[in-house]
Scaffold this active site. Structure first.
Site, PDB file in Angstrom:
ATOM      1  N   ARG A  86       6.128   6.328 -11.432  1.00  0.00           N
ATOM      2  CA  ARG A  86       5.051   7.197 -10.954  1.00  0.00           C
ATOM      3  C   ARG A  86       4.914   8.484 -11.783  1.00  0.00           C
ATOM      4  O   ARG A  86       4.492   9.511 -11.260  1.00  0.00           O
ATOM      5  CB  ARG A  86       5.250   7.547  -9.462  1.00  0.00           C
TER       6      ARG A  86
ATOM      7  N   ARG B 114       0.351  12.231  -9.797  1.00  0.00           N
ATOM      8  CA  ARG B 114       1.285  12.876  -8.872  1.00  0.00           C
ATOM      9  C   ARG B 114       1.757  14.250  -9.316  1.00  0.00           C
ATOM     10  O   ARG B 114       1.504  15.223  -8.646  1.00  0.00           O
ATOM     11  CB  ARG B 114       2.520  11.982  -8.621  1.00  0.00           C
TER      12      ARG B 114
ATOM     13  N   ARG C 257      -8.582  14.395 -11.662  1.00  0.00           N
ATOM     14  CA  ARG C 257      -8.747  13.744 -10.356  1.00  0.00           C
ATOM     15  C   ARG C 257      -9.747  14.519  -9.486  1.00  0.00           C
ATOM     16  O   ARG C 257     -10.577  13.921  -8.805  1.00  0.00           O
ATOM     17  CB  ARG C 257      -7.358  13.691  -9.719  1.00  0.00           C
TER      18      ARG C 257
ATOM     19  N   ASP D 112      -3.020   0.769  -9.952  1.00  0.00           N
ATOM     20  CA  ASP D 112      -2.320   0.679  -8.677  1.00  0.00           C
ATOM     21  C   ASP D 112      -2.007  -0.778  -8.379  1.00  0.00           C
ATOM     22  O   ASP D 112      -2.695  -1.677  -8.881  1.00  0.00           O
ATOM     23  CB  ASP D 112      -3.139   1.271  -7.537  1.00  0.00           C
TER      24      ASP D 112
ATOM     25  N   TYR E  43       0.777  -5.015   2.593  1.00  0.00           N
ATOM     26  CA  TYR E  43      -0.395  -4.134   2.723  1.00  0.00           C
ATOM     27  C   TYR E  43      -1.611  -4.892   3.255  1.00  0.00           C
ATOM     28  O   TYR E  43      -2.372  -4.374   4.067  1.00  0.00           O
ATOM     29  CB  TYR E  43      -0.742  -3.498   1.373  1.00  0.00           C
TER      30      TYR E  43
END
Ligand code: CP3
Length: 343
Positions: free
Chosen positions: A26, A30, A39, A76, A154
């Site tokens: 990651r 982040r 973003r 992702d 998920y």
């Protein structure tokens, strides 16, 4: 194209190096202010993921800013459910949410899968091609996917969860539907990873982020065989399998047709080596919260970790870096690894 910094590739081939390679799970997004800046200009996370030029840019940011030995493509694991027809949203400060999670075998029978699903992810392959061009062979590029079980979790649960109890219940109560879904996810992942490799990624990592909430019996039946199938199919580049918290399966993971096994921080390097066996490269595994401590503590822990792994090691954290980690501490972690020299 020849890769200039080939520490990661050499290590994955089992060749000796002067120090372990280092990257962070990651690392793209982040933690970097440059990421936030891009973003915040967009409608949301999904726009960033589906815009190849921007995805490439945030993939390269940590290479420039942190000096890591590998890039990981910004994307992702949830692009696969989406390509199969199960859309997700990314809700600010909450995480992923699926407006229409899967409930029945009829829905599973209607899903797109295999190459038909993988062919919807052209934006990822474009991002890989652009990233490779812009990296210009400086460091290798890691491509990734979720493991079948983690993606099923998920798709059934409908979002994040501490227990994924709906998904686990599904395994116990709708066994044949679960197997059919895992088969379809697995076929999609294999096509997807092959396309990513074709587009240029140098290494693959499989994230089984929710492996550790399964009992050993459920893991044996619903996770491991599908990861094993992926490993058997992907031979073009080295594969790293990270089954978080699945300490009970380390012996089996050690027998997979892959090059490296990721360890989370609940397993010591010594036990990890003992259980995985002598062959595989091990990746990990400092507790990400160590990066909230001061520089001296980080340096000491890094040195101890590298000593304890005794080679055949890729330095990393035991899971993804947490979003509010001070950037200077992340740099300290990377620098501590880069300052190490094997005796
Ligand atoms: O490693 C990297 O830097 C590459 C990029 C990457 C992202 N997601 C970007 C992202 C990778 C490898 C992933 C994998 C991923 N996604 C996993 C497996 C790894 C793990 O941590 O266990 C999982 C479980 C997901 C699902 C997911 N995506 C969640 C739970 C969330 C929300 C919380 C968060 O930040 O992780 C995401 C969103 C997401 N994926 C973000 C990023 C940078 C943050 C979204 C934002 O910018 O608003």
């Amino acid at each position: 194209m020849k890769i200039k910094n080939d520490l990661l590739l050499k290590t994955l081939k089992g060749e000796p190096t002067q120090r372990p390679p280092v990257w962070l799970m990651r690392q793209a997004g982040r933690i970097l202010p440059q990421y936030r800046e891009i973003r915040n200009r967009l409608s949301g996370f999904i726009e960033l993921v589906t815009t190849p030029e921007l995805a490439a840019e945030v993939t390269i940011q940590p290479v420039d800013e942190l000096g890591v030995d590998a890039a990981i493509i910004f994307s992702d694991i949830l692009v696969i459910p989406e390509a199969m027809g199960v859309d997700y949203e990314m809700i600010e400060k909450k995480g992923p949410s699926f407006p229409n999670p899967i409930k029945s075998i009829t829905e599973i029978e209607q899903l797109t899968f295999g190459e038909d699903a993988a062919s919807k992810l052209e934006y990822v392959y474009d991002a890989v091609r652009i990233t490779k061009r812009e990296l210009g062979g400086s460091v290798p590029l890691i491509g990734f996917s979720g493991a079948p079980w983690t993606l099923l979790a998920y798709m059934i649960e409908g979002g994040g969860s501490k227990t994924f109890s709906k998904a686990r219940k599904f395994l116990h109560t709708q066994e044949s539907a679960a197997i059919l879904l895992l088969d379809k996810i697995t076929e999609s992942i294999i096509s997807y990873l092959k396309n990513k490799i074709e587009a240029g990624v140098d290494v693959i990592q499989i994230f089984d982020s929710w492996a550790g909430i399964l009992s050993p019996q459920l893991y044996q039946k619903y996770s491991l065989p599908f990861i094993s199938r992926i490993c058997k199919e992907i031979n073009e580049v080295p594969v790293i399998v990270f089954s978080k918290d699945a300490w009970f399966a380390l012996g089996e993971l050690g027998k997979l047709d892959c090059q490296a096994i990721g360890l989370d921080w609940t397993v010591s390097p010594q036990i990890g080596r003992q259980w995985v066996g002598p062959e595989k490269i091990l990746q990990g595994n400092l507790d990400p919260t160590l990066l909230y401590a001061d520089g001296n503590q980080i340096e000491k822990a890094v040195t101890q970790m590298i000593h304890d792994f005794k080679g055949k090691h890729i330095a990393n954290l035991g899971h993804g870096v947490y979003p509010d980690t001070p950037l200077e501490n992340v740099k300290c972690f990377v620098e501590a690894v880069k300052g190490f020299k094997y005796p």
